[in-house]
Design a protein around this motif. Structure first.
Motif, PDB file in Angstrom:
ATOM      1  N   LEU A 221       0.859  -1.178   0.000  1.00  0.00           N
ATOM      2  CA  LEU A 221       0.000   0.000   0.000  1.00  0.00           C
ATOM      3  C   LEU A 221       0.894   1.226   0.000  1.00  0.00           C
ATOM      4  N   ALA A 222       0.636   2.161  -0.919  1.00  0.00           N
ATOM      5  CA  ALA A 222       1.450   3.362  -1.015  1.00  0.00           C
ATOM      6  C   ALA A 222       0.571   4.589  -1.172  1.00  0.00           C
ATOM      7  N   SER A 223       0.997   5.652  -0.526  1.00  0.00           N
ATOM      8  CA  SER A 223       0.287   6.920  -0.660  1.00  0.00           C
ATOM      9  C   SER A 223       1.313   8.033  -0.794  1.00  0.00           C
ATOM     10  N   ARG A 224       1.113   8.918  -1.773  1.00  0.00           N
ATOM     11  CA  ARG A 224       2.005  10.041  -2.014  1.00  0.00           C
ATOM     12  C   ARG A 224       1.185  11.330  -2.034  1.00  0.00           C
ATOM     13  N   TYR A 225       1.638  12.340  -1.304  1.00  0.00           N
ATOM     14  CA  TYR A 225       0.958  13.636  -1.290  1.00  0.00           C
ATOM     15  C   TYR A 225       1.965  14.736  -1.632  1.00  0.00           C
ATOM     16  N   ALA A 226       1.570  15.629  -2.526  1.00  0.00           N
ATOM     17  CA  ALA A 226       2.386  16.788  -2.880  1.00  0.00           C
ATOM     18  C   ALA A 226       1.475  17.997  -2.953  1.00  0.00           C
ATOM     19  N   ASP A 227       1.822  19.037  -2.209  1.00  0.00           N
ATOM     20  CA  ASP A 227       0.988  20.229  -2.142  1.00  0.00           C
ATOM     21  C   ASP A 227       0.991  21.002  -3.456  1.00  0.00           C
ATOM     22  N   ARG A 228       2.121  21.009  -4.160  1.00  0.00           N
ATOM     23  CA  ARG A 228       2.248  21.763  -5.392  1.00  0.00           C
ATOM     24  C   ARG A 228       2.480  20.832  -6.570  1.00  0.00           C
ATOM     25  N   VAL A 229       1.488  20.770  -7.451  1.00  0.00           N
ATOM     26  CA  VAL A 229       1.530  19.902  -8.620  1.00  0.00           C
ATOM     27  C   VAL A 229       1.009  20.695  -9.822  1.00  0.00           C
ATOM     28  N   PRO A 230       1.290  20.238 -11.054  1.00  0.00           N
ATOM     29  CA  PRO A 230       0.775  20.932 -12.243  1.00  0.00           C
ATOM     30  C   PRO A 230      -0.752  20.979 -12.255  1.00  0.00           C
ATOM     31  N   VAL A 231      -1.300  21.972 -12.906  1.00  0.00           N
ATOM     32  CA  VAL A 231      -2.749  22.108 -13.031  1.00  0.00           C
ATOM     33  C   VAL A 231      -3.332  20.865 -13.701  1.00  0.00           C
ATOM     34  N   GLY A 232      -4.408  20.342 -13.139  1.00  0.00           N
ATOM     35  CA  GLY A 232      -5.033  19.148 -13.689  1.00  0.00           C
ATOM     36  C   GLY A 232      -4.509  17.855 -13.099  1.00  0.00           C
ATOM     37  N   THR A 233      -3.508  17.946 -12.221  1.00  0.00           N
ATOM     38  CA  THR A 233      -2.927  16.772 -11.574  1.00  0.00           C
ATOM     39  C   THR A 233      -3.366  16.724 -10.115  1.00  0.00           C
ATOM     40  N   LYS A 234      -3.801  15.563  -9.647  1.00  0.00           N
ATOM     41  CA  LYS A 234      -4.247  15.424  -8.264  1.00  0.00           C
ATOM     42  C   LYS A 234      -3.059  15.451  -7.310  1.00  0.00           C
ATOM     43  N   LYS A 235      -3.305  15.967  -6.108  1.00  0.00           N
ATOM     44  CA  LYS A 235      -2.244  16.095  -5.122  1.00  0.00           C
ATOM     45  C   LYS A 235      -1.898  14.770  -4.446  1.00  0.00           C
ATOM     46  N   THR A 236      -2.840  13.840  -4.441  1.00  0.00           N
ATOM     47  CA  THR A 236      -2.631  12.575  -3.738  1.00  0.00           C
ATOM     48  C   THR A 236      -2.753  11.396  -4.691  1.00  0.00           C
ATOM     49  N   ASP A 237      -1.808  10.472  -4.600  1.00  0.00           N
ATOM     50  CA  ASP A 237      -1.854   9.209  -5.338  1.00  0.00           C
ATOM     51  C   ASP A 237      -1.867   8.069  -4.335  1.00  0.00           C
ATOM     52  N   ASN A 238      -2.766   7.108  -4.509  1.00  0.00           N
ATOM     53  CA  ASN A 238      -2.837   5.928  -3.657  1.00  0.00           C
ATOM     54  C   ASN A 238      -2.870   4.683  -4.532  1.00  0.00           C
ATOM     55  N   LEU A 239      -2.210   3.625  -4.075  1.00  0.00           N
ATOM     56  CA  LEU A 239      -2.204   2.395  -4.854  1.00  0.00           C
ATOM     57  C   LEU A 239      -2.042   1.182  -3.946  1.00  0.00           C
ATOM     58  N   LEU A 240      -2.866   0.166  -4.203  1.00  0.00           N
ATOM     59  CA  LEU A 240      -2.769  -1.120  -3.528  1.00  0.00           C
ATOM     60  C   LEU A 240      -2.311  -2.148  -4.555  1.00  0.00           C
ATOM     61  N   THR A 241      -1.264  -2.887  -4.261  1.00  0.00           N
ATOM     62  CA  THR A 241      -0.734  -3.876  -5.208  1.00  0.00           C
ATOM     63  C   THR A 241      -0.646  -5.251  -4.553  1.00  0.00           C
ATOM     64  N   VAL A 242      -0.806  -6.278  -5.380  1.00  0.00           N
ATOM     65  CA  VAL A 242      -0.650  -7.670  -4.950  1.00  0.00           C
ATOM     66  C   VAL A 242       0.195  -8.369  -6.006  1.00  0.00           C
ATOM     67  N   GLY A 243       1.220  -9.102  -5.597  1.00  0.00           N
ATOM     68  CA  GLY A 243       2.089  -9.763  -6.555  1.00  0.00           C
ATOM     69  C   GLY A 243       2.855 -10.908  -5.920  1.00  0.00           C
ATOM     70  N   PHE A 244       3.572 -11.635  -6.759  1.00  0.00           N
ATOM     71  CA  PHE A 244       4.426 -12.735  -6.307  1.00  0.00           C
ATOM     72  C   PHE A 244       5.891 -12.312  -6.449  1.00  0.00           C
ATOM     73  N   GLY A 245       6.726 -12.901  -5.613  1.00  0.00           N
ATOM     74  CA  GLY A 245       8.134 -12.527  -5.664  1.00  0.00           C
ATOM     75  C   GLY A 245       9.044 -13.647  -5.213  1.00  0.00           C
ATOM     76  N   TYR A 246      10.327 -13.297  -5.174  1.00  0.00           N
ATOM     77  CA  TYR A 246      11.339 -14.255  -4.715  1.00  0.00           C
ATOM     78  C   TYR A 246      12.341 -13.483  -3.854  1.00  0.00           C
ATOM     79  N   LYS A 247      12.692 -14.046  -2.714  1.00  0.00           N
ATOM     80  CA  LYS A 247      13.637 -13.398  -1.814  1.00  0.00           C
ATOM     81  C   LYS A 247      14.933 -14.181  -1.717  1.00  0.00           C
ATOM     82  N   PHE A 248      16.027 -13.473  -1.403  1.00  0.00           N
ATOM     83  CA  PHE A 248      17.331 -14.149  -1.275  1.00  0.00           C
ATOM     84  C   PHE A 248      18.029 -13.664  -0.020  1.00  0.00           C
TER      85      PHE A 248
END
Length: 248
Positions: A221-248
């Motif tokens: 789960l990730a959330s990014r907030y920026a007070d100053r962004v270009p016009v037409g761009t939202k200040k907050t981005d949120n994303l939930l991801t699910v995936g498979f991986g490999y650890k070493f």
């Protein structure tokens, strides 16, 4: 910067994901590299077509005196509806951090990061930070650190504007071994208003569960907030991801 006691091979950490590192690097102080790679993707065709590719790499090498952490994240998404094709995501972020223990509880750190996120209005951003931190909790099962310092950020937006300057950073991060197979990690960093840079904040949380051998199931789960962004761009981005991986 204090001289390292171990010679460590350079490790390139590249990943594709907009979210937090879902593969959690181990902090075992043996001087060896530990980490992993997580991958996810989605493809669709028919009345509309789309494809999304996400992955994440995370690695660290720690000793009793210091630690080097490397990471890379990126995300690519493309959508086609009615013959019109658009890019929905094209993030690439690479970075690293060096921690040096000043004592049992205190540590100093220096970090560098570069990214491009045109779908989010950022053509390119470079960030150098440094400061000190304190281990509130540190044992084999749980760790919790607080830290603060200063950073210099240079940002070029997709609308042609720029935002550069020095900014304070305040943050906390923790990792928790919930069981023999499951680990949780989270990190929050706040950058108070830095003039033309504005307020910024990031929150990342990742859960990794071993399913067989070195293979893992990862949720981020990730959330990014920026007070100053270009016009037409939202200040907050949120994303939930699910995936498979490999650890070493």
């Amino acid at each position: 910067m204090p001289r390292l006691r171990l010679t460590r091979p350079a490790l390139a950490a590249l990943a594709l994901s907009f979210a937090t590192p879902a593969v959690l690097a181990q902090d075992t102080p043996d001087g060896r590299w530990h980490g992993g790679l997580s991958l996810a993707g989605a493809f669709a065709s028919g009345n509309s077509s789309s494809r999304t590719l996400a992955a994440n790499a995370d690695a660290s090498a720690a000793t009793a005196d210091d630690k080097i952490s490397l990471y890379g994240v990126a995300n690519y998404g493309r959508n086609k509806v009615g013959g019109v094709t658009s890019t929905t995501a094209n993030l690439l972020r690479l970075g690293g951090r060096y921690d040096f223990n000043l004592g049992p509880q205190w540590f100093s750190f220096g970090a560098a990061e570069g990214e491009t996120n045109k779908a989010g209005g950022v053509r390119d951003r470079y960030n150098l930070t440094g400061g000190v931190g304190y281990h509130l909790v540190k044992n084999d099962t749980h760790s919790w650190d607080v830290f603060g310092g200063l950073g210099y950020t240079a940002t070029h937006f997709t609308d042609g504007n720029t935002a550069n300057g020095v900014q304070v950073l305040l943050g906390e991060e923790s990792s928790h071994k919930l069981s023999e197979t499951t680990t949780l990690k989270q990190r929050f960093v706040y950058y108070p208003d830095g003039g033309e840079l504005g307020d910024r904040a990031t929150f990342d949380a990742g859960l990794a569960t071993t399913i067989s051998g070195g293979w893992t199931l990862n949720v981020g789960l990730a959330s990014r907030y920026a007070d100053r962004v270009p016009v037409g761009t939202k200040k907050t981005d949120n994303l939930l991801t699910v995936g498979f991986g490999y650890k070493f």
